[in-house]
Scaffold this motif. Structure first.
Motif, short mmCIF file in Angstrom:
data_model
loop_
_atom_site.label_atom_id
_atom_site.label_comp_id
_atom_site.label_asym_id
_atom_site.label_seq_id
_atom_site.Cartn_x
_atom_site.Cartn_y
_atom_site.Cartn_z
N GLY A 174 0.79 -1.23 0.00
CA GLY A 174 0.00 0.00 0.00
C GLY A 174 0.82 1.28 0.00
O GLY A 174 0.24 2.36 0.17
N LEU A 175 2.13 1.19 -0.19
CA LEU A 175 2.96 2.38 -0.18
C LEU A 175 2.53 3.33 -1.31
O LEU A 175 2.37 2.91 -2.45
N THR A 176 2.36 4.60 -0.98
CA THR A 176 1.89 5.58 -1.94
C THR A 176 3.04 6.36 -2.56
O THR A 176 3.98 6.74 -1.87
N GLY A 177 2.96 6.58 -3.88
CA GLY A 177 3.92 7.41 -4.60
C GLY A 177 3.19 8.49 -5.37
O GLY A 177 2.05 8.84 -5.05
N SER A 178 3.82 9.01 -6.40
CA SER A 178 3.17 10.04 -7.21
C SER A 178 3.73 10.01 -8.62
O SER A 178 4.81 9.47 -8.87
N VAL A 179 2.97 10.57 -9.54
CA VAL A 179 3.43 10.75 -10.92
C VAL A 179 3.16 12.19 -11.33
O VAL A 179 2.17 12.80 -10.90
N THR A 180 4.04 12.72 -12.13
CA THR A 180 3.84 14.03 -12.75
C THR A 180 3.41 13.79 -14.19
O THR A 180 4.14 13.16 -14.97
N LEU A 181 2.22 14.26 -14.53
CA LEU A 181 1.66 13.96 -15.84
C LEU A 181 2.53 14.54 -16.96
O LEU A 181 2.87 15.72 -16.95
N GLN A 182 2.87 13.67 -17.90
CA GLN A 182 3.63 14.09 -19.07
C GLN A 182 2.73 14.33 -20.28
O GLN A 182 3.19 14.77 -21.32
N ARG A 183 1.48 13.98 -20.12
CA ARG A 183 0.46 14.33 -21.09
C ARG A 183 -0.85 14.47 -20.33
O ARG A 183 -1.08 13.80 -19.33
N ALA A 184 -1.70 15.38 -20.77
CA ALA A 184 -2.95 15.63 -20.05
C ALA A 184 -3.78 14.36 -19.98
O ALA A 184 -3.87 13.61 -20.96
N ALA A 185 -4.38 14.11 -18.84
CA ALA A 185 -5.18 12.89 -18.67
C ALA A 185 -6.09 13.04 -17.45
O ALA A 185 -5.77 13.75 -16.49
N SER A 186 -7.22 12.38 -17.50
CA SER A 186 -8.13 12.29 -16.35
C SER A 186 -7.84 11.00 -15.60
O SER A 186 -7.14 10.11 -16.09
N LEU A 187 -8.41 10.87 -14.42
CA LEU A 187 -8.28 9.62 -13.68
C LEU A 187 -8.89 8.46 -14.46
O LEU A 187 -8.38 7.33 -14.41
N SER A 188 -9.98 8.73 -15.17
CA SER A 188 -10.61 7.68 -15.97
C SER A 188 -9.67 7.21 -17.07
O SER A 188 -9.55 6.01 -17.34
N GLU A 189 -8.99 8.15 -17.74
CA GLU A 189 -8.05 7.77 -18.80
C GLU A 189 -6.87 6.98 -18.24
O GLU A 189 -6.42 6.00 -18.84
N LEU A 190 -6.37 7.40 -17.08
CA LEU A 190 -5.27 6.66 -16.46
C LEU A 190 -5.71 5.24 -16.11
O LEU A 190 -4.94 4.29 -16.25
N THR A 191 -6.94 5.09 -15.68
CA THR A 191 -7.45 3.75 -15.35
C THR A 191 -7.41 2.84 -16.57
O THR A 191 -7.02 1.67 -16.47
N VAL A 192 -7.79 3.39 -17.74
CA VAL A 192 -7.79 2.58 -18.97
C VAL A 192 -6.37 2.19 -19.36
O VAL A 192 -6.10 1.02 -19.67
#
Length: 494
Positions: free
Chosen positions: A345-363
């Motif tokens: 369950g360790l949490t990290g982060s990403v810096t978006l390199q292209r615009a995206a919604s959470l729904s798009e990231l899920t896909v």
């Protein structure tokens, strides 16, 4: 003997005495017909399992906690096997095994083995985040520690009675999928929620039990009554504990804030109800005002006392044992043939390199890292302030499971998956205006008086749902007199 171990030992004396009484009953007489040889053999295993705990105690006093743990696990395994055979052996009383099994689980949660249950990384160093909050290194990833609740082990406060046993069966059968989902969701929320409970000295298992019953770990859950968030605060109660609107965001949906408020509520009500956990949970579900009126000055009364249990709603009757049963399973999964999934369950982060919604990231993330249900729920939970359909700009920082940082770089920056996700997300759905509402039927019908008609006859034949006096009032008739050609209004029977 070190002072701490001595304290632990003497705390166990009542439990050991009760345990020896149970085993004496198992091996003693009292029945008119002597037990068979096969029954005596099973009762002998019951005695051996009980005696193994004295061996474990001696090992602990000698400093061999690892050996003591092995002895404990072996004795529980022996007891389970004997209990299974007891059910198929005529004359054997399974309840004796269940009673001892319950006591042994509680001894396993007792302090004489250590402050943590098996599987905790007891040697793990404490670490803190820059903000001073416990960091990932301070949060053991295996079986959770059994935290004291006002000087008692949590398991000591859970009565293994009929309602709790029935709730255990529900979690292990019909609600099993919900329990597993709640566990997985909690692992990714744990770093935000558990420190809030830890600060109040409350058990993690209790937090999990409330979360599992209230929302299943869905941060944006909202009930029909308006309770919201992972721990389902009503708006007014949330305001009392510092939850509310923050720049357009309802902080009831913030997992850390929700856990902080819940811990404060539990701390407050435990003081009100003299550390009676069941009454406190009942107050959380059914309202503290109602519980205070029912309990009065007798805070030692059991929640299951008919004076209380018979007066609360069915929802509260189900709620309290369900929370406690989920907490119990959180502590003892192996003892109920339950295996929770291993989750990092360790949490990290990403810096978006292209615009995206959470729904798009899920896909584009798909079922990476063996997540068959996908990552939508986890991404929403970790980013509660974001609209999942709203595209986030390049450079936006999103919270994700640490294990997905590399997956994002591989799958969601270039290649076919982000293109597919964007195409699906931006699909155009035709929109048509809603059809005009159907006109409501005329509440009255009209009738033209003919030769020979009387008001009484018209009402009987044309308006069987009305009366002569009502029609007279509707048409301002004097003495119920009608004239040929007159148009009367009659109530519609539709």
């Amino acid at each position: 003997m070190p002072v701490r171990n001595a304290v632990r030992f003497f705390r166990l004396v009542p439990w050991i005495a009760a345990l020896m009484q149970l085993t004496a009953c198992a091996s003693g007489g009292g029945a008119t017909k002597p037990p068979s040889a096969s029954v005596n053999a099973l009762y002998g295993q019951l005695d051996q399992a009980s005696q193994a705990y004295e061996t474990a105690l001696q090992q602990t006093r000698a400093g061999d906690t690892q050996g003591a743990q092995k002895t404990l696990d072996a004795s529980l395994d022996q007891l389970k096997e004997a209990a299974a055979h007891c059910g198929n052996t005529p004359g054997c009383d399974p309840q004796r095994f269940f009673s001892v099994f319950d006591h042994l689980l509680r001894l396993k949660d007792g302090s004489f083995i250590g402050d943590q249950t098996p599987g905790d990384d007891t040697g793990e160093a404490e670490a803190t985040s820059p903000a001073g909050q416990p960091g990932a290194a301070s949060l053991p990833q295996a079986q959770r520690s059994v935290t004291l609740l006002r000087g008692h082990q949590l398991s000591e406060l859970i009565a293994m009675n009929g309602p709790v046993k029935a709730a255990l069966e529900m979690w292990l059968t019909q609600w099993r999928g919900n329990l597993m989902d709640a566990y997985v969701n909690y692992q990714y929320l744990r770093q935000e929620m558990w420190p809030q409970y830890q600060e109040q000295g409350l058990p993690e298992a209790l937090l999990f039990g409330i979360l599992a019953k209230e929302s299943g770990g869905k941060v944006h859950a909202v009930s029909r009554s308006g309770a919201a968030g992972p721990l389902q605060f009503m708006y007014a109660t949330g305001l009392r504990f510092g939850l509310g609107d923050q720049e357009g965001f309802d902080t009831r949906f913030d997992p850390a804030e929700s856990a902080r408020a819940n811990a404060a509520y539990m701390d407050e009500q435990l003081k009100v109800f003299n550390d009676n956990l069941e009454l406190t949970l009942a107050a959380y579900n059914g309202g503290e005002g109602r519980m205070r009126r029912l309990v009065g000055d007798d805070t030692s009364v059991s929640f299951y006392d008919p004076r209380i249990y018979g007066q609360v709603s069915q929802e509260t009757r189900d709620y309290v044992p369900s929370v406690l049963a989920a907490a119990w399973l959180f502590l003892h999964p192996d003892s109920y043939n339950l295996r929770f999934p291993r989750v990092d369950g360790l949490t990290g982060s990403v810096t978006l390199q292209r615009a995206a919604s959470l729904s798009e990231l899920t896909v584009c993330l798909g079922s990476a890292n063996d997540m068959p249900d996908g990552w939508f729920r986890t991404l929403r939970n970790l980013n509660p302030r974001l609209d999942p359909q709203q595209e986030q700009p390049i450079g936006a920082v999103l919270q994700v499971p640490k294990a997905l940082e590399n997956v994002y770089a591989v799958r969601c920056v270039n290649g076919p998956w982000p293109i597919l996700a964007s195409d699906l997300h931006n699909a155009v759905v035709p929109v048509f205006p809603d059809p005009p509402p159907a006109s409501a039927p005329d509440p009255v019908v009209r009738y033209t008086v003919r030769h020979g008609d009387t008001l009484n006859g018209i009402v009987r034949k044309r308006s069987g749902c009305s009366s002569e006096s009502e029609v007279a009032r509707m048409n301002n008739l004097k003495f119920n007199h009608v004239k040929v050609g007159q148009v009367l209004k009659l109530p519609s029977c539709r």
